[in-house]
Design a protein around this motif. Sequence first.
Motif, PDB file in Angstrom:
ATOM      1  N   THR A  63     -20.952  17.180 -85.673  1.00 51.63           N
ATOM      2  CA  THR A  63     -19.858  17.798 -85.192  1.00 51.63           C
ATOM      3  C   THR A  63     -19.771  17.721 -83.728  1.00 51.63           C
ATOM      4  N   SER A  64     -21.107  18.081 -83.072  1.00 59.59           N
ATOM      5  CA  SER A  64     -21.268  17.664 -81.445  1.00 59.59           C
ATOM      6  C   SER A  64     -20.734  16.106 -81.140  1.00 59.59           C
ATOM      7  N   ALA A  65     -21.260  15.468 -81.978  1.00 54.03           N
ATOM      8  CA  ALA A  65     -21.160  13.885 -81.475  1.00 54.03           C
ATOM      9  C   ALA A  65     -19.497  13.397 -81.607  1.00 54.03           C
ATOM     10  N   PHE A  66     -18.822  14.086 -82.817  1.00 50.83           N
ATOM     11  CA  PHE A  66     -17.445  13.678 -83.067  1.00 50.83           C
ATOM     12  C   PHE A  66     -16.579  14.215 -81.795  1.00 50.83           C
ATOM     13  N   HIS A  78     -14.370  17.778 -73.321  1.00 49.39           N
ATOM     14  CA  HIS A  78     -15.450  17.632 -72.306  1.00 49.39           C
ATOM     15  C   HIS A  78     -16.517  18.847 -72.418  1.00 49.39           C
ATOM     16  N   ASN A  79     -17.565  18.369 -71.792  1.00 43.55           N
ATOM     17  CA  ASN A  79     -18.541  19.589 -71.615  1.00 43.55           C
ATOM     18  C   ASN A  79     -19.109  20.105 -73.240  1.00 43.55           C
ATOM     19  N   VAL A  80     -19.367  18.947 -74.032  1.00 44.53           N
ATOM     20  CA  VAL A  80     -19.783  19.486 -75.484  1.00 44.53           C
ATOM     21  C   VAL A  80     -21.103  19.561 -75.327  1.00 44.53           C
ATOM     22  N   HIS A  81     -21.614  20.744 -75.987  1.00 43.96           N
ATOM     23  CA  HIS A  81     -23.203  20.795 -75.983  1.00 43.96           C
ATOM     24  C   HIS A  81     -23.592  21.740 -77.238  1.00 43.96           C
ATOM     25  N   THR A  82     -24.570  21.647 -77.859  1.00 43.10           N
ATOM     26  CA  THR A  82     -25.118  22.244 -78.959  1.00 43.10           C
ATOM     27  C   THR A  82     -25.756  23.766 -78.402  1.00 43.10           C
ATOM     28  N   VAL A 110     -29.054  40.168 -77.077  1.00 42.77           N
ATOM     29  CA  VAL A 110     -28.994  39.312 -75.968  1.00 42.77           C
ATOM     30  C   VAL A 110     -29.714  37.779 -76.036  1.00 42.77           C
ATOM     31  N   GLY A 111     -28.815  36.904 -75.763  1.00 42.29           N
ATOM     32  CA  GLY A 111     -29.267  35.488 -76.153  1.00 42.29           C
ATOM     33  C   GLY A 111     -28.921  34.844 -77.365  1.00 42.29           C
ATOM     34  N   ALA A 112     -27.879  35.560 -78.029  1.00 36.48           N
ATOM     35  CA  ALA A 112     -27.220  35.178 -79.247  1.00 36.48           C
ATOM     36  C   ALA A 112     -26.451  33.747 -79.007  1.00 36.48           C
ATOM     37  N   ARG A 113     -26.781  32.909 -80.000  1.00 34.30           N
ATOM     38  CA  ARG A 113     -26.094  31.566 -79.856  1.00 34.30           C
ATOM     39  C   ARG A 113     -25.216  31.290 -81.040  1.00 34.30           C
ATOM     40  N   LEU A 114     -24.517  30.192 -80.917  1.00 33.55           N
ATOM     41  CA  LEU A 114     -23.727  29.659 -81.860  1.00 33.55           C
ATOM     42  C   LEU A 114     -24.076  28.173 -82.046  1.00 33.55           C
ATOM     43  N   ASP A 115     -23.519  27.359 -82.561  1.00 33.60           N
ATOM     44  CA  ASP A 115     -23.921  26.093 -82.904  1.00 33.60           C
ATOM     45  C   ASP A 115     -23.367  24.862 -81.767  1.00 33.60           C
ATOM     46  N   VAL A 116     -22.276  24.811 -81.540  1.00 37.29           N
ATOM     47  CA  VAL A 116     -21.429  23.855 -80.777  1.00 37.29           C
ATOM     48  C   VAL A 116     -20.366  24.597 -79.813  1.00 37.29           C
ATOM     49  N   ALA A 117     -20.498  24.132 -78.538  1.00 38.35           N
ATOM     50  CA  ALA A 117     -19.297  24.629 -77.716  1.00 38.35           C
ATOM     51  C   ALA A 117     -18.455  23.338 -77.223  1.00 38.35           C
ATOM     52  N   ALA A 118     -17.419  23.167 -76.953  1.00 37.94           N
ATOM     53  CA  ALA A 118     -16.483  22.057 -76.431  1.00 37.94           C
ATOM     54  C   ALA A 118     -15.493  22.571 -75.844  1.00 37.94           C
ATOM     55  N   GLN A 119     -15.109  22.015 -74.561  1.00 34.71           N
ATOM     56  CA  GLN A 119     -14.344  22.352 -73.459  1.00 34.71           C
ATOM     57  C   GLN A 119     -12.976  21.533 -73.852  1.00 34.71           C
ATOM     58  N   ASN A 120     -11.630  22.285 -73.610  1.00 38.23           N
ATOM     59  CA  ASN A 120     -10.547  21.704 -73.757  1.00 38.23           C
ATOM     60  C   ASN A 120     -10.100  21.327 -75.262  1.00 38.23           C
ATOM     61  N   PHE A 121     -10.943  21.953 -76.218  1.00 39.47           N
ATOM     62  CA  PHE A 121     -10.662  21.805 -77.629  1.00 39.47           C
ATOM     63  C   PHE A 121      -9.295  22.015 -78.044  1.00 39.47           C
ATOM     64  N   TRP A 122      -8.653  23.310 -77.532  1.00 36.51           N
ATOM     65  CA  TRP A 122      -7.388  23.679 -77.564  1.00 36.51           C
ATOM     66  C   TRP A 122      -6.161  22.990 -76.779  1.00 36.51           C
ATOM     67  N   LYS A 155      -5.570  22.800 -73.546  1.00 38.77           N
ATOM     68  CA  LYS A 155      -5.220  23.510 -72.266  1.00 38.77           C
ATOM     69  C   LYS A 155      -6.166  24.764 -71.407  1.00 38.77           C
ATOM     70  N   ASP A 156      -5.799  24.834 -70.292  1.00 38.95           N
ATOM     71  CA  ASP A 156      -6.472  26.047 -69.486  1.00 38.95           C
ATOM     72  C   ASP A 156      -8.017  25.944 -69.587  1.00 38.95           C
ATOM     73  N   HIS A 157      -8.423  24.439 -69.731  1.00 35.74           N
ATOM     74  CA  HIS A 157      -9.843  24.446 -69.864  1.00 35.74           C
ATOM     75  C   HIS A 157     -10.816  25.483 -70.639  1.00 35.74           C
ATOM     76  N   GLN A 158     -10.355  25.940 -71.581  1.00 31.70           N
ATOM     77  CA  GLN A 158     -10.839  26.846 -72.444  1.00 31.70           C
ATOM     78  C   GLN A 158     -11.850  26.352 -73.434  1.00 31.70           C
ATOM     79  N   THR A 159     -13.006  27.149 -73.526  1.00 24.86           N
ATOM     80  CA  THR A 159     -14.207  26.391 -74.367  1.00 24.86           C
ATOM     81  C   THR A 159     -13.961  27.150 -75.867  1.00 24.86           C
ATOM     82  N   ALA A 160     -14.276  26.316 -76.783  1.00 26.16           N
ATOM     83  CA  ALA A 160     -14.107  26.716 -78.176  1.00 26.16           C
ATOM     84  C   ALA A 160     -15.498  26.551 -78.685  1.00 26.16           C
ATOM     85  N   TYR A 161     -15.675  27.533 -79.477  1.00 27.93           N
ATOM     86  CA  TYR A 161     -17.229  27.638 -80.042  1.00 27.93           C
ATOM     87  C   TYR A 161     -16.979  27.591 -81.650  1.00 27.93           C
TER      88      TYR A 161
END
Length: 424
Positions: free
Chosen positions: A334-337, A343-347, A368-380, A382-388
Motif C-alpha cells: 500500500t505504501s509503495a503504490f 507526497h510524504n508517504v511513510h509507514t 501515547v505513541g499510538a500508530r497507524l500503518d501508512v500516512a500519505a499527503q495530498n491523498f484527497w 487539496k490542502d496538503h491534508q494527510t490521510a491515514y
Amino acid sequence: MAMYGIGILPLIKKLQTCDVTQTWYADDAAAAGSTANIRCWWDMITKAGPMFGYYPNASKTHLIVKQEYVQSAKGLFDGSGITVIADGDRYLGAAIGTRTHIEQYVKNKISEFIAYSAFCHGLIGKCTYLARTIPHSSELFIPLENAIRTIFLPSLTGQSPFNDTDRNMLALPTRLGGLGIINPSLIPLYHYTTSVNVTSALANLVITRATLMPSDLGIQQLEEKNLARNQRKAMETASVIELLAILPAKQKRSVEIASEKGASSWLNALPIARHGFALHKSAFRDAICLRYGWQPPLLPSHCICGSIYTVEHAMNCPSGGFPSIRHNEVQDLTSAFLSEVCHNVHTEPTLQPLQGEHLKYKSANGEVGARLDVAAQNFWGKDHQTAYFDVRIFNPFAQSYANSSMSKCYRKHELDKKRNMKKE
C-alpha cells in the motif's frame, strides 16, 4: 486486413461469372460447386489474379471431391498442378471432408495437446477453436480431458487423484473460485451452437452469393454474441450453485473466498519475474493448497509455540510470525503504490497525543505513541491534508468466522477500526 479485403474485391467480383460459391479469408480463397465450374474459376483466377496482385499457388491447392468423382476430376484438372483428394483436408485450422477424416484430424490434434498440456494449458484456446468449427466432436476430446485429469492437474497442483467434484471445481472460471481449466469434452456442443448462431447470417450471404452486406448485420452479430455471453455466464453461475450444494463445508468456504473480488488476480497475472509475479513450483502448489483448503506437503510437525502445526494454526499464531508477515506485506505494498501518486508517504506514523479530547468508545486507542500503518499527503487532492490508513489482516478460515459471510467479516473489522479512533 481490411484494406487487403477492399483491394481484392474487384477480383472476387470478376470470378462470380463462373457460378461457384466463394469464401475468402484474406488471401486464402476457396470455391464450391461442380468440378467444371471450379475448373473455370481456377483458370480465371490464375489468369486474372496477377493483374490484381494475387498469385495462386497450385502446389498448395487441393480439390476435395466425392470418391466416385475422383478419376473424372483428375482428368479435368490434369496439368493444373492441383492435388485431387477424396477424404478431406485441413482448412483454416479446422477440417472439411468425410467424417472419418475429420475424426482422425481431431485425434491428431488431441495428441499434440497432450504432449504440451503439462506445460501450458493455454492450448485450450486451440481446442475451443476446433469445437467451434467441427460438429459432434465431444467424444473426440475425451482423451484430452483424461490427460488433463491424470497428468496435467497432478503435475500442476501436486494433488491426486481428482474426483468429479474436484474436477468441476477447478473447471470454474477463476472469478468464480476455479482455476479456469475447462473440461474440453463438455465444451463442443455449446461452442459449436454459439458459432453457428453468430455466423449464420453471414453464412447465408455467402451461400446465396449476395453482393451487398446488410447494414444491420454487425448489430445482429453483436446481439448474438451478447446473448451467448449471457448464456455462458448463466451456465457458469448454475454450475457454481450446483457445486456449492455438494461440496464439504471447508471446501465450500474456500470457493466462496476464492470468488471474492481480487482473490484470483495472482492466477490471472502473467508470471513476469521482474514484477514479482513468478512463483516457483513449491510456492505455486502451496498457494493452490491454501486456496482450496488442501493440506500442503512437508509441513513441520510442531509450531515454534509448541502446538501441533496446521495451516489454520499457522495463520493465527503470533509466535509463528505469519500474521505479522501478511500484515506487513499489505502495508508495504500500500505504501509503495501511494508513493507513486502522493507526497510524504511513510509507514507506521505516530498519531498526535490526546490533549483533552475524548474518544467515544472505551476500546478506542488513546495511548501515547499510538500508530497507524501508512500516512500519505495530498491523498484527497487539496490542502496538503494527510490521510491515514490502517491495515487489518484476518484468517477467514478461523472457527470464529466459520458461520459468517465474508461481507460480515469485512464489516466487523471495519467497525472495530472505527471504534479505535472515533471521537465523541
